[in-house]
Design an enzyme around this catalytic site. Structure first.
Site, PDB file in Angstrom:
ATOM      1  N   ASN A  26       6.370  45.854 120.516  1.00  0.00           N
ATOM      2  CA  ASN A  26       7.474  46.133 120.520  1.00  0.00           C
ATOM      3  C   ASN A  26       7.894  45.442 121.016  1.00  0.00           C
ATOM      4  O   ASN A  26       8.119  44.312 120.987  1.00  0.00           O
ATOM      5  CB  ASN A  26       7.341  47.866 121.216  1.00  0.00           C
ATOM      6  CG  ASN A  26       8.806  48.674 120.809  1.00  0.00           C
ATOM      7  OD1 ASN A  26       9.778  48.298 119.801  1.00  0.00           O
ATOM      8  ND2 ASN A  26       9.974  48.393 121.484  1.00  0.00           N
ATOM      9  N   GLY A  30      13.190  47.650 112.057  1.00  0.00           N
ATOM     10  CA  GLY A  30      12.630  48.622 112.174  1.00  0.00           C
ATOM     11  C   GLY A  30      10.669  48.735 111.948  1.00  0.00           C
ATOM     12  O   GLY A  30      11.171  48.515 110.434  1.00  0.00           O
ATOM     13  N   ARG A  60       8.004  39.277 107.991  1.00  0.00           N
ATOM     14  CA  ARG A  60       7.818  39.435 108.913  1.00  0.00           C
ATOM     15  C   ARG A  60       5.861  39.441 109.512  1.00  0.00           C
ATOM     16  O   ARG A  60       5.661  40.663 109.352  1.00  0.00           O
ATOM     17  CB  ARG A  60       8.674  40.383 109.557  1.00  0.00           C
ATOM     18  CG  ARG A  60      10.592  40.561 109.085  1.00  0.00           C
ATOM     19  CD  ARG A  60      11.030  40.727 109.482  1.00  0.00           C
ATOM     20  NE  ARG A  60      11.319  40.932 111.326  1.00  0.00           N
ATOM     21  CZ  ARG A  60      12.351  41.450 112.032  1.00  0.00           C
ATOM     22  NH1 ARG A  60      12.803  42.816 111.772  1.00  0.00           N
ATOM     23  NH2 ARG A  60      11.906  41.151 113.427  1.00  0.00           N
ATOM     24  N   ASP A 111       6.051  48.033 116.986  1.00  0.00           N
ATOM     25  CA  ASP A 111       5.722  47.748 115.686  1.00  0.00           C
ATOM     26  C   ASP A 111       4.454  47.504 115.409  1.00  0.00           C
ATOM     27  O   ASP A 111       4.038  47.560 114.139  1.00  0.00           O
ATOM     28  CB  ASP A 111       6.381  46.201 116.512  1.00  0.00           C
ATOM     29  CG  ASP A 111       7.645  46.349 115.921  1.00  0.00           C
ATOM     30  OD1 ASP A 111       8.043  47.032 116.644  1.00  0.00           O
ATOM     31  OD2 ASP A 111       8.198  46.558 114.742  1.00  0.00           O
TER      32      ASP A 111
END
Ligand code: MRU
Length: 346
Positions: free
Chosen positions: A245, A55, A93, A235
């Site tokens: 996202n 998240g 990430r 995101d």
């Protein structure tokens, strides 16, 4: 459970000098609530890469605490350790910009004061800002929800994905607490099932009526009049409002547009990347084929079949009805409105 009672899936325990970052291992949910202790930046990097914590805002906060762990290490000087940890954590990430945003702030503080105490204070400040920001987003979004609505959400943008109440789930939780009669349809969210494993778990804990659906069921429910409102997290949001996202979000926005339904995004200012003119520059993480080719212990397709697994997609601004942020609602979603609400290009 009261709506402001968050699950706190990440928490710093103890002093800056000898404490640790404690993370709820989200890979184990909903079956087990196990916690991981991170005592070095490498532990935090593995937890982010392997999605024990995930998240966008949550990985940013975890990385911020990761730099506290780097500052108090031994060996080379603190500045070199922090630099190395910043590079390591940033590489985990690529899509969620909150990660780079949080690292940038803590690394900048470290340049003037690399004391672990000073960095822990800043990481805690960022954490507290996220809690307060989530609350503002939730109240703004909840005001748009009416009793009787069916609400669609995708992936998990709840307490597990943030430092506080959550973004999309925060909106839903506050509407529920306000006594609005709502029903949530949670996409299971292939391939990692964040909707089934995490969103359904959070909604259950909050006592919010919900039904789990396959991602591909959403359009049918819209056609049948069961969904009136869609809201997801984000995101990374470019300067024109294009929004990355979880993979599948774009298809939902298209389906909502086709059915004349409002598709909303909920995200804090830290999710905006004003250095990108539009969504074409957003880096999209590609994950391993095995997330698609296997189920449990078994393979779901012939051994020679290859899979393609982008973890995110980009929804064009034109398909987004509004974005609920901690600085206000962006509507219409375009460059002017983003710049008015979030700020100017850095
Ligand atoms: O791959 P994940 O589980 O980290 O993806 C998470 C999402 O796509 C969320 O919707 C997004 O990060 C917003 S969280 C408030």
């Amino acid at each position: 459970m009261p709506v402001d009672d968050t699950f706190a899936p990440l928490e710093w325990i103890g002093s800056a000098a000898s404490g640790r970052l404690r993370l709820l291992d989200q890979r184990e949910l909903p079956h087990a609530e196990r916690w991981i202790d991170c005592r070095a930046p490498e532990d935090v990097a593995s937890a982010i890469r392997d999605m024990a914590v995930r998240g966008a805002p949550a990985i940013g906060l975890a990385a911020a605490y990761g730099l506290v762990l780097a500052a108090r290490g031994s060996g080379t000087d603190a500045a070199a350790r922090i630099d190395a940890a910043e590079r390591l954590l940033a590489s985990t990430r690529p899509t969620a910009v909150n990660l780079a945003w949080a690292l940038r702030q803590v690394a900048a503080r470290a340049r003037s004061n690399p004391e672990p105490n000073a960095l822990l204070d800043l990481a805690r400040e960022l954490h507290a800002e996220d809690v307060a920001g989530n609350r503002r987003i939730a109240e703004l979004g909840a005001a748009r929800i009416e009793s009787g609505m069916g609400i669609l959400t995708h992936c998990n943008a709840g307490a597990l994905a943030t430092g506080g109440l959550g973004t999309a789930i925060g909106v839903i939780a506050v509407a529920h607490q306000q006594g609005k009669r709502i029903h949530v349809f949670a996409d299971e969210t292939r391939p990692r099932l964040q909707g089934a494993r995490l969103t359904a778990w959070e909604l259950s804990r909050r006592g919010i009526p919900h039904t789990l659906i396959c991602d591909s069921t959403a359009a049918t429910l819209m056609a049948r009049g069961r969904i009136q409102f869609a809201v997801t997290g984000a995101d990374r949001i470019a300067a024109n409002g294009d929004t990355a996202n979880k993979i599948g979000t774009y298809a939902l926005a298209i389906a909502a547009h086709h059915h004349g339904l409002p598709f909303h995004v909920a995200a804090p200012a830290s999710t905006f990347d004003l250095s990108l003119e539009d969504g074409s520059g957003i880096p999209v993480e590609e994950r391993g084929e095995e997330e698609i080719t296997s189920w449990g212990d078994g393979r779901t397709c012939p051994p020679q079949t290859r899979a393609y697994n982008p973890a995110f997609d980009v929804t064009p601004a034109a398909l987004i009805h509004s974005i609920f942020t901690d600085r206000g609602e962006i509507k219409p979603v375009d460059r002017d409105s983003v710049s008015r609400t979030i700020g100017l290009k850095p």
